[in-house]
Design a protein around this motif. Structure first.
Motif, mmCIF file in Angstrom:
data_model
loop_
_atom_site.group_PDB
_atom_site.id
_atom_site.type_symbol
_atom_site.label_atom_id
_atom_site.label_comp_id
_atom_site.label_asym_id
_atom_site.label_seq_id
_atom_site.Cartn_x
_atom_site.Cartn_y
_atom_site.Cartn_z
ATOM 1 N N ILE A 4 0.841 -1.197 0.000
ATOM 2 C CA ILE A 4 0.000 0.000 0.000
ATOM 3 C C ILE A 4 0.872 1.242 0.000
ATOM 4 O O ILE A 4 1.870 1.316 0.739
ATOM 5 C CB ILE A 4 -0.969 0.002 1.202
ATOM 6 C CG1 ILE A 4 -1.933 1.191 1.132
ATOM 7 C CG2 ILE A 4 -0.218 -0.040 2.531
ATOM 8 C CD1 ILE A 4 -3.100 1.078 2.117
ATOM 9 N N LEU A 5 0.526 2.206 -0.834
ATOM 10 C CA LEU A 5 1.178 3.522 -0.845
ATOM 11 C C LEU A 5 0.297 4.490 -0.077
ATOM 12 O O LEU A 5 -0.907 4.586 -0.350
ATOM 13 C CB LEU A 5 1.360 4.009 -2.284
ATOM 14 C CG LEU A 5 1.806 5.474 -2.452
ATOM 15 C CD1 LEU A 5 3.223 5.678 -1.926
ATOM 16 C CD2 LEU A 5 1.704 5.905 -3.923
ATOM 17 N N ILE A 6 0.892 5.201 0.892
ATOM 18 C CA ILE A 6 0.160 6.195 1.670
ATOM 19 C C ILE A 6 0.824 7.545 1.466
ATOM 20 O O ILE A 6 1.968 7.750 1.894
ATOM 21 C CB ILE A 6 0.126 5.832 3.173
ATOM 22 C CG1 ILE A 6 -0.530 4.455 3.373
ATOM 23 C CG2 ILE A 6 -0.608 6.910 3.963
ATOM 24 C CD1 ILE A 6 -0.560 3.979 4.818
ATOM 25 N N THR A 7 0.137 8.467 0.781
ATOM 26 C CA THR A 7 0.687 9.806 0.611
ATOM 27 C C THR A 7 0.285 10.656 1.822
ATOM 28 O O THR A 7 -0.709 10.385 2.488
ATOM 29 C CB THR A 7 0.187 10.467 -0.684
ATOM 30 O OG1 THR A 7 -1.206 10.784 -0.566
ATOM 31 C CG2 THR A 7 0.410 9.551 -1.883
ATOM 32 N N GLY A 8 1.094 11.689 2.110
ATOM 33 C CA GLY A 8 0.880 12.456 3.331
ATOM 34 C C GLY A 8 1.236 11.643 4.559
ATOM 35 O O GLY A 8 0.704 11.860 5.652
ATOM 36 N N ALA A 9 2.177 10.717 4.399
ATOM 37 C CA ALA A 9 2.482 9.737 5.445
ATOM 38 C C ALA A 9 3.071 10.360 6.707
ATOM 39 O O ALA A 9 2.956 9.794 7.796
ATOM 40 C CB ALA A 9 3.445 8.675 4.903
ATOM 41 N N ALA A 10 3.714 11.511 6.581
ATOM 42 C CA ALA A 10 4.335 12.151 7.742
ATOM 43 C C ALA A 10 3.387 13.097 8.455
ATOM 44 O O ALA A 10 3.772 13.754 9.424
ATOM 45 C CB ALA A 10 5.600 12.903 7.325
ATOM 46 N N GLY A 11 2.166 13.177 7.992
ATOM 47 C CA GLY A 11 1.173 14.012 8.654
ATOM 48 C C GLY A 11 0.545 13.308 9.841
ATOM 49 O O GLY A 11 0.813 12.135 10.119
ATOM 50 N N ASN A 63 5.941 7.783 -9.622
ATOM 51 C CA ASN A 63 6.236 6.463 -10.165
ATOM 52 C C ASN A 63 6.709 5.548 -9.035
ATOM 53 O O ASN A 63 7.606 5.908 -8.272
ATOM 54 C CB ASN A 63 7.312 6.546 -11.245
ATOM 55 C CG ASN A 63 7.587 5.183 -11.865
ATOM 56 O OD1 ASN A 63 6.653 4.454 -12.184
ATOM 57 N ND2 ASN A 63 8.856 4.846 -12.030
ATOM 58 N N ILE A 64 6.109 4.395 -8.924
ATOM 59 C CA ILE A 64 6.525 3.369 -7.974
ATOM 60 C C ILE A 64 6.905 2.136 -8.778
ATOM 61 O O ILE A 64 6.099 1.632 -9.578
ATOM 62 C CB ILE A 64 5.393 3.024 -6.978
ATOM 63 C CG1 ILE A 64 4.923 4.274 -6.220
ATOM 64 C CG2 ILE A 64 5.833 1.931 -6.008
ATOM 65 C CD1 ILE A 64 5.950 4.865 -5.283
ATOM 66 N N GLU A 65 8.129 1.652 -8.589
ATOM 67 C CA GLU A 65 8.609 0.538 -9.398
ATOM 68 C C GLU A 65 7.872 -0.760 -9.098
ATOM 69 O O GLU A 65 7.556 -1.530 -9.993
ATOM 70 C CB GLU A 65 10.119 0.340 -9.157
ATOM 71 C CG GLU A 65 10.986 1.504 -9.633
ATOM 72 C CD GLU A 65 10.939 1.683 -11.151
ATOM 73 O OE1 GLU A 65 10.645 0.695 -11.863
ATOM 74 O OE2 GLU A 65 11.172 2.810 -11.620
ATOM 75 N N ARG A 66 7.576 -1.011 -7.842
ATOM 76 C CA ARG A 66 6.968 -2.286 -7.457
ATOM 77 C C ARG A 66 5.461 -2.269 -7.667
ATOM 78 O O ARG A 66 4.857 -1.222 -7.897
ATOM 79 C CB ARG A 66 7.306 -2.600 -6.000
ATOM 80 C CG ARG A 66 6.723 -1.604 -5.013
ATOM 81 C CD ARG A 66 6.965 -2.062 -3.579
ATOM 82 N NE ARG A 66 8.359 -1.950 -3.184
ATOM 83 C CZ ARG A 66 8.995 -2.858 -2.449
ATOM 84 N NH1 ARG A 66 8.367 -3.951 -2.063
ATOM 85 N NH2 ARG A 66 10.252 -2.676 -2.103
ATOM 86 N N ASP A 67 4.869 -3.463 -7.595
ATOM 87 C CA ASP A 67 3.416 -3.564 -7.693
ATOM 88 C C ASP A 67 2.765 -2.918 -6.472
ATOM 89 O O ASP A 67 3.355 -2.837 -5.397
ATOM 90 C CB ASP A 67 2.990 -5.032 -7.771
ATOM 91 C CG ASP A 67 3.418 -5.698 -9.070
ATOM 92 O OD1 ASP A 67 3.629 -4.972 -10.065
ATOM 93 O OD2 ASP A 67 3.545 -6.937 -9.083
ATOM 94 N N LEU A 68 1.514 -2.483 -6.645
ATOM 95 C CA LEU A 68 0.735 -1.934 -5.546
ATOM 96 C C LEU A 68 -0.654 -2.557 -5.550
ATOM 97 O O LEU A 68 -1.237 -2.778 -6.605
ATOM 98 C CB LEU A 68 0.584 -0.409 -5.685
ATOM 99 C CG LEU A 68 1.810 0.462 -5.473
ATOM 100 C CD1 LEU A 68 1.484 1.914 -5.833
ATOM 101 C CD2 LEU A 68 2.308 0.375 -4.038
#
Length: 328
Positions: A4-11, A63-68
């Motif tokens: 899982i990709l989580i944007t705003g992760a440091a919030g 861009n994320i190289e791995r699958d999500l």
């Protein structure tokens, strides 16, 4: 292992979501550009084999190289102090950033959950607010940069769902609080608690009759988690329906902190919502979700967090100009 990709992760909220998905044995990729996030919120995850971090601005190509398997898009300034200070970035992260993340989700065939907000309802004429209410928003007012960014975010998300068949989810988040909130971000809970800890009078804008409904962060995270894994693609309110006036809340803070400050009043800012109360009937029905942590318990945990801050952290916000937006 699901990824899982989580944007705003440091919030504030993003970091708690990282914790939850690691606990659920996901591999979490956190992303943040630290425009409002804090590296300290993720420091406890350093060395975790299930966590990696990418410093990046999502308004640029992602861009994320791995699958999500999943994406949670939580990158956005979230307090009036922030989005009045950086209005263009606020609009860009809601529009360009969301476009980039939806494109990534499409490329990876990943399900994406978009963090919307109760601010899409503006200063509501319907109370409590249901998901089918379209809102009362001033598009050119000072809060419009945030409100309209989130409304556009919902629109483009539904366009990707309908046109591309993308698996999308939309959460409308109401006032949330807990440890890791920024003391100097101008929102009512850290503002009141910071003033109490510094021995200052508590400042209310307007007469204090405005209402808010505060949801503890663990409850909010549980609702988001359940929504992501559900089969529902339209917006869902996640918040605590227990409504309280700002004046009553200030009195609660004074009692909690054991201080003896006065409450002082200043002019009400433009477009400050008079009412905030979610109707969570849909969340109850679809997700079997409702808040479990009462305000007294949640506020005690939050106050203990703020008490643990260093003097430097406590006083660095002392002379911040809150610009009259302390009621959020």
């Amino acid at each position: 292992m699901k990824k899982i990709l989580i944007t705003g992760a440091a919030g504030f909220l993003g970091s708690h979501l990282c914790d939850r998905f690691i606990k659920e044995d996901y591999h979490v990729i956190g992303m943040d550009n630290f425009i409002t996030g804090d590296k300290k919120n993720l420091s406890h995850l350093e060395g975790s084999r299930n966590f990696e971090f990418i410093e990046h601005d999502v308004t640029e190509f992602v861009n994320i190289e791995r699958d999500l398997d999943y994406i949670l898009h939580f990158a956005s300034p979230a307090s009036p102090i922030d989005y009045l200070k950086i209005p263009i970035q606020t609009l860009k992260v809601g529009s360009l950033g969301t476009h980039n993340l939806l494109g990534l989700a499409k490329a990876k065939k990943a399900r994406i959950l978009i963090a919307s907000t109760s601010e899409v309802y503006g200063d509501p004429l319907v109370h409590p607010q249901t998901e089918d209410y379209y809102g009362n928003v001033n598009t050119i007012g000072p809060r419009g940069v945030y409100d309209e960014a989130k409304r556009f975010q919902e629109s483009i998300t539904m366009a990707y769902h309908r046109f591309h068949g993308l698996e999308t989810r939309i959460v409308r988040i109401f006032n949330t609080y807990g440890p890791r909130m920024r003391l100097n971000d101008g929102r009512v809970i850290p503002a009141f608690m910071g003033q109490a800890l510094r021995g200052e009078d508590l400042t209310i804008f307007g007469d204090g009759s405005q209402t808010r409904s505060f949801c503890y962060v663990d409850d909010q995270v549980e609702g988001i988690y359940k929504l992501l894994l559900s089969d529902y693609n339209l917006p869902v309110n996640i918040g605590n329906p227990h409504e309280i006036t700002i004046k009553e809340f200030a009195e609660e803070i004074i009692k909690l902190t054991g201080t003896s400050q006065k409450v002082i009043y200043k002019d009400l800012p433009l477009n400050d919502p008079m009412q905030r109360q979610p109707d969570i009937s849909l969340a109850k029905k679809l997700l079997d979700w409702e808040p479990k942590i009462d305000r007294a318990k949640g506020m005690k945990i939050t106050f203990d967090f703020f008490k643990s801050l260093t003097e430097e952290e406590l006083y660095k916000s002392e002379h911040k100009d809150f610009s009259g937006y302390i009621n959020d």
